[in-house]
Design a protein around this motif. Sequence first.
Motif, PDB file in Angstrom:
ATOM      1  N   ALA A  39       0.836  -1.202   0.000  1.00 23.62           N
ATOM      2  CA  ALA A  39       0.000   0.000   0.000  1.00 23.62           C
ATOM      3  C   ALA A  39       0.871   1.252   0.000  1.00 23.62           C
ATOM      4  O   ALA A  39       0.621   2.189  -0.773  1.00 23.62           O
ATOM      5  N   THR A  40       1.885   1.269   0.831  1.00 24.47           N
ATOM      6  CA  THR A  40       2.763   2.438   0.895  1.00 24.47           C
ATOM      7  C   THR A  40       3.478   2.651  -0.428  1.00 24.47           C
ATOM      8  O   THR A  40       3.592   3.787  -0.905  1.00 24.47           O
ATOM      9  N   ARG A  41       3.949   1.576  -1.046  1.00 24.73           N
ATOM     10  CA  ARG A  41       4.593   1.704  -2.367  1.00 24.73           C
ATOM     11  C   ARG A  41       3.639   2.343  -3.365  1.00 24.73           C
ATOM     12  O   ARG A  41       4.026   3.225  -4.124  1.00 24.73           O
ATOM     13  N   GLU A  42       2.379   1.889  -3.354  1.00 23.42           N
ATOM     14  CA  GLU A  42       1.410   2.436  -4.307  1.00 23.42           C
ATOM     15  C   GLU A  42       1.035   3.880  -3.976  1.00 23.42           C
ATOM     16  O   GLU A  42       0.867   4.698  -4.881  1.00 23.42           O
ATOM     17  N   TYR A  63      -6.608  -1.553  -0.197  1.00 20.84           N
ATOM     18  CA  TYR A  63      -5.945  -1.964   1.038  1.00 20.84           C
ATOM     19  C   TYR A  63      -6.655  -1.583   2.340  1.00 20.84           C
ATOM     20  O   TYR A  63      -6.446  -2.247   3.350  1.00 20.84           O
ATOM     21  N   ALA A  64      -7.437  -0.526   2.328  1.00 23.24           N
ATOM     22  CA  ALA A  64      -8.040  -0.052   3.586  1.00 23.24           C
ATOM     23  C   ALA A  64      -9.100  -1.029   4.075  1.00 23.24           C
ATOM     24  O   ALA A  64      -9.824  -1.638   3.282  1.00 23.24           O
ATOM     25  N   ARG A  65      -9.197  -1.119   5.382  1.00 23.96           N
ATOM     26  CA  ARG A  65     -10.176  -2.024   5.995  1.00 23.96           C
ATOM     27  C   ARG A  65     -11.339  -1.270   6.626  1.00 23.96           C
ATOM     28  O   ARG A  65     -12.427  -1.804   6.739  1.00 23.96           O
ATOM     29  N   ASP A  66     -11.086  -0.042   7.058  1.00 22.87           N
ATOM     30  CA  ASP A  66     -12.110   0.723   7.756  1.00 22.87           C
ATOM     31  C   ASP A  66     -13.228   1.121   6.779  1.00 22.87           C
ATOM     32  O   ASP A  66     -12.950   1.690   5.719  1.00 22.87           O
ATOM     33  N   PRO A  67     -14.482   0.822   7.113  1.00 18.80           N
ATOM     34  CA  PRO A  67     -15.591   1.150   6.209  1.00 18.80           C
ATOM     35  C   PRO A  67     -15.689   2.647   5.887  1.00 18.80           C
ATOM     36  O   PRO A  67     -16.028   3.010   4.761  1.00 18.80           O
ATOM     37  N   ALA A 122     -13.108   6.932   0.096  1.00 19.55           N
ATOM     38  CA  ALA A 122     -12.345   6.661  -1.122  1.00 19.55           C
ATOM     39  C   ALA A 122     -13.278   6.486  -2.323  1.00 19.55           C
ATOM     40  O   ALA A 122     -13.011   7.017  -3.400  1.00 19.55           O
ATOM     41  N   ARG A 123     -14.363   5.748  -2.125  1.00 15.59           N
ATOM     42  CA  ARG A 123     -15.335   5.573  -3.221  1.00 15.59           C
ATOM     43  C   ARG A 123     -15.911   6.921  -3.652  1.00 15.59           C
ATOM     44  O   ARG A 123     -16.060   7.196  -4.844  1.00 15.59           O
ATOM     45  N   LYS A 124     -16.249   7.758  -2.684  1.00 11.94           N
ATOM     46  CA  LYS A 124     -16.813   9.085  -2.983  1.00 11.94           C
ATOM     47  C   LYS A 124     -15.800   9.944  -3.741  1.00 11.94           C
ATOM     48  O   LYS A 124     -16.152  10.630  -4.699  1.00 11.94           O
ATOM     49  N   ILE A 125     -14.536   9.887  -3.336  1.00  8.38           N
ATOM     50  CA  ILE A 125     -13.489  10.652  -4.023  1.00  8.38           C
ATOM     51  C   ILE A 125     -13.358  10.183  -5.465  1.00  8.38           C
ATOM     52  O   ILE A 125     -13.292  10.997  -6.389  1.00  8.38           O
ATOM     53  N   VAL A 126     -13.339   8.871  -5.685  1.00  3.88           N
ATOM     54  CA  VAL A 126     -13.233   8.355  -7.054  1.00  3.88           C
ATOM     55  C   VAL A 126     -14.413   8.870  -7.883  1.00  3.88           C
ATOM     56  O   VAL A 126     -14.222   9.398  -8.987  1.00  3.88           O
ATOM     57  N   ASP A 127     -15.627   8.733  -7.364  1.00  7.68           N
ATOM     58  CA  ASP A 127     -16.814   9.151  -8.116  1.00  7.68           C
ATOM     59  C   ASP A 127     -16.832  10.658  -8.362  1.00  7.68           C
ATOM     60  O   ASP A 127     -16.973  11.107  -9.501  1.00  7.68           O
TER      61      ASP A 127
END
Length: 130
Positions: A49-52, A97-101, A107-112
């Motif tokens: 995750a950090t690499r990405e 990689y994130a586990r927290d809902p 993240a989904r909102k940012i992508v959209d």
Amino acid sequence: MTLTRTLAVAVLLSTALPGDVLAQGTHDHGPMSGQGMGAMKPDPTDNAATREFKAADRAMMKDMDVAYTGDPDVDFRTHMIPHHAGAVAMARVALRYARDPATRAMARKIVDDQTAEISDMEAWLKRHGK
């Protein structure tokens, strides 16, 4: 306070403050203080995750190095597009990689949202011949 003393204090403050302000600007006070841009460099001990995240950060910084045109409407968009693209790339890493809902939902909102905003900005630039 006498006028002379008031003027002396004003002169002292006006000459000291700019230096203090400039000196503060050279310090990184954020959570990664002391790391600066070096924090984006690959490190063999980084997890996937950090690499990405670091790769996304480096790409965003490179892509944001766009010449200014002097037109604030164009400059805003041409600099925000790579900024938003970087946010989308980081959000996609978080989705992998994130586990927290709550993190995943953000993240989904940012992508959209930011993918749509990128499209809007690119369309505006195209409509205006840029």
